[in-house]
Design a protein around this motif. Structure first.
Motif, PDB file in Angstrom:
ATOM      1  N   PHE A   6       0.803  -1.213   0.000  1.00  0.00           N
ATOM      2  CA  PHE A   6       0.000   0.000   0.000  1.00  0.00           C
ATOM      3  C   PHE A   6       0.842   1.272   0.000  1.00  0.00           C
ATOM      4  N   ILE A   7       2.160   1.157  -0.106  1.00  0.00           N
ATOM      5  CA  ILE A   7       3.029   2.327  -0.063  1.00  0.00           C
ATOM      6  C   ILE A   7       2.714   3.297  -1.188  1.00  0.00           C
ATOM      7  N   SER A   8       2.386   2.790  -2.349  1.00  0.00           N
ATOM      8  CA  SER A   8       2.137   3.671  -3.484  1.00  0.00           C
ATOM      9  C   SER A   8       0.833   4.438  -3.353  1.00  0.00           C
ATOM     10  N   VAL A   9      -0.042   4.027  -2.464  1.00  0.00           N
ATOM     11  CA  VAL A   9      -1.339   4.683  -2.337  1.00  0.00           C
ATOM     12  C   VAL A   9      -1.193   6.087  -1.768  1.00  0.00           C
ATOM     13  N   ILE A  10      -0.450   6.221  -0.704  1.00  0.00           N
ATOM     14  CA  ILE A  10      -0.242   7.521  -0.092  1.00  0.00           C
ATOM     15  C   ILE A  10       1.251   7.824  -0.168  1.00  0.00           C
ATOM     16  N   SER A  11       1.590   8.949  -0.782  1.00  0.00           N
ATOM     17  CA  SER A  11       2.996   9.261  -0.999  1.00  0.00           C
ATOM     18  C   SER A  11       3.684   9.596   0.321  1.00  0.00           C
ATOM     19  N   LYS A  12       4.991   9.558   0.306  1.00  0.00           N
ATOM     20  CA  LYS A  12       5.752   9.828   1.516  1.00  0.00           C
ATOM     21  C   LYS A  12       5.613  11.287   1.940  1.00  0.00           C
ATOM     22  N   LYS A  13       5.394  12.170   0.993  1.00  0.00           N
ATOM     23  CA  LYS A  13       5.187  13.580   1.329  1.00  0.00           C
ATOM     24  C   LYS A  13       3.920  13.739   2.162  1.00  0.00           C
ATOM     25  N   GLU A  14       2.856  13.077   1.784  1.00  0.00           N
ATOM     26  CA  GLU A  14       1.606  13.144   2.541  1.00  0.00           C
ATOM     27  C   GLU A  14       1.762  12.480   3.897  1.00  0.00           C
ATOM     28  N   ASN A  15       2.594  11.456   3.998  1.00  0.00           N
ATOM     29  CA  ASN A  15       2.795  10.775   5.277  1.00  0.00           C
ATOM     30  C   ASN A  15       3.388  11.712   6.313  1.00  0.00           C
ATOM     31  N   THR A  16       4.337  12.561   5.921  1.00  0.00           N
ATOM     32  CA  THR A  16       4.966  13.452   6.887  1.00  0.00           C
ATOM     33  C   THR A  16       4.075  14.634   7.215  1.00  0.00           C
ATOM     34  N   GLU A  17       3.217  15.059   6.311  1.00  0.00           N
ATOM     35  CA  GLU A  17       2.398  16.241   6.548  1.00  0.00           C
ATOM     36  C   GLU A  17       1.104  15.925   7.291  1.00  0.00           C
ATOM     37  N   ASN A  18       0.451  14.820   7.000  1.00  0.00           N
ATOM     38  CA  ASN A  18      -0.887  14.552   7.504  1.00  0.00           C
ATOM     39  C   ASN A  18      -0.954  13.308   8.375  1.00  0.00           C
ATOM     40  N   GLY A  20      -2.027  12.930  11.323  1.00  0.00           N
ATOM     41  CA  GLY A  20      -3.210  12.851  12.156  1.00  0.00           C
ATOM     42  C   GLY A  20      -4.498  12.719  11.381  1.00  0.00           C
ATOM     43  N   SER A  21      -4.432  12.755  10.069  1.00  0.00           N
ATOM     44  CA  SER A  21      -5.648  12.687   9.270  1.00  0.00           C
ATOM     45  C   SER A  21      -6.266  11.299   9.347  1.00  0.00           C
ATOM     46  N   VAL A  22      -7.546  11.255   9.109  1.00  0.00           N
ATOM     47  CA  VAL A  22      -8.265   9.981   9.168  1.00  0.00           C
ATOM     48  C   VAL A  22      -7.736   9.042   8.090  1.00  0.00           C
ATOM     49  N   GLU A  23      -7.440   9.579   6.916  1.00  0.00           N
ATOM     50  CA  GLU A  23      -6.949   8.743   5.824  1.00  0.00           C
ATOM     51  C   GLU A  23      -5.629   8.070   6.196  1.00  0.00           C
ATOM     52  N   PHE A  24      -4.715   8.837   6.809  1.00  0.00           N
ATOM     53  CA  PHE A  24      -3.428   8.262   7.185  1.00  0.00           C
ATOM     54  C   PHE A  24      -3.601   7.201   8.262  1.00  0.00           C
ATOM     55  N   GLN A  25      -4.485   7.454   9.235  1.00  0.00           N
ATOM     56  CA  GLN A  25      -4.701   6.481  10.295  1.00  0.00           C
ATOM     57  C   GLN A  25      -5.288   5.186   9.740  1.00  0.00           C
ATOM     58  N   VAL A  26      -6.248   5.302   8.821  1.00  0.00           N
ATOM     59  CA  VAL A  26      -6.826   4.103   8.205  1.00  0.00           C
ATOM     60  C   VAL A  26      -5.764   3.378   7.390  1.00  0.00           C
ATOM     61  N   PHE A  27      -4.906   4.127   6.714  1.00  0.00           N
ATOM     62  CA  PHE A  27      -3.823   3.530   5.941  1.00  0.00           C
ATOM     63  C   PHE A  27      -2.877   2.738   6.834  1.00  0.00           C
ATOM     64  N   THR A  28      -2.477   3.317   7.977  1.00  0.00           N
ATOM     65  CA  THR A  28      -1.557   2.597   8.863  1.00  0.00           C
ATOM     66  C   THR A  28      -2.225   1.374   9.476  1.00  0.00           C
ATOM     67  N   PHE A  29      -3.498   1.497   9.843  1.00  0.00           N
ATOM     68  CA  PHE A  29      -4.205   0.332  10.374  1.00  0.00           C
ATOM     69  C   PHE A  29      -4.315  -0.763   9.322  1.00  0.00           C
ATOM     70  N   THR A  30      -4.521  -0.386   8.065  1.00  0.00           N
ATOM     71  CA  THR A  30      -4.630  -1.375   6.993  1.00  0.00           C
ATOM     72  C   THR A  30      -3.314  -2.110   6.796  1.00  0.00           C
ATOM     73  N   THR A  31      -2.192  -1.400   6.875  1.00  0.00           N
ATOM     74  CA  THR A  31      -0.902  -2.068   6.741  1.00  0.00           C
ATOM     75  C   THR A  31      -0.642  -2.997   7.919  1.00  0.00           C
ATOM     76  N   LYS A  32      -1.027  -2.568   9.125  1.00  0.00           N
ATOM     77  CA  LYS A  32      -0.861  -3.436  10.295  1.00  0.00           C
ATOM     78  C   LYS A  32      -1.739  -4.676  10.180  1.00  0.00           C
ATOM     79  N   ILE A  33      -2.954  -4.488   9.666  1.00  0.00           N
ATOM     80  CA  ILE A  33      -3.874  -5.617   9.500  1.00  0.00           C
ATOM     81  C   ILE A  33      -3.313  -6.627   8.514  1.00  0.00           C
TER      82      ILE A  33
END
Length: 90
Positions: A6-18, A20-33
């Motif tokens: 799922f790395i290609s879904v959200i770029s690394k630039k967005e990872n450092t900026e956002n 706390g966003s809901v999208e980033f949190q769902v993304f991290t939970f999805t990778t953990k899952i």
């Protein structure tokens, strides 16, 4: 371990900026899952990992419910990017 797909879904630039966003949190939970799921395929009797997986699934479900109530367009875009939900066929 399964390499993160799922790395290609959200770029690394967005990872450092956002972070706390809901999208980033769902993304991290999805990778953990996905990593816990692959772990549990090998170790079926690991009950503590099963409990952790259920907790993370619940957190992701609550975040997605919140996002669907607040902003339906962002919710649909996130679901489409991560390919989480199954499409209903009738």
């Amino acid at each position: 371990m399964v390499k993160n797909s799922f790395i290609s879904v959200i770029s690394k630039k967005e990872n450092t900026e956002n972070r706390g966003s809901v999208e980033f949190q769902v993304f991290t939970f999805t990778t953990k899952i996905s990593s816990l799921t692959s772990h549990l395929e090998l170790h079926k009797k690991d009950s503590s990992s099963q409990r952790g997986l259920r907790k993370i699934l619940g957190k992701r479900q609550r975040l997605l419910a919140y996002l669907s109530k607040k902003n339906r367009e962002r919710y649909k875009a996130l679901i489409a990017k991560l390919d989480i939900r199954e499409k209903k066929t009738r």
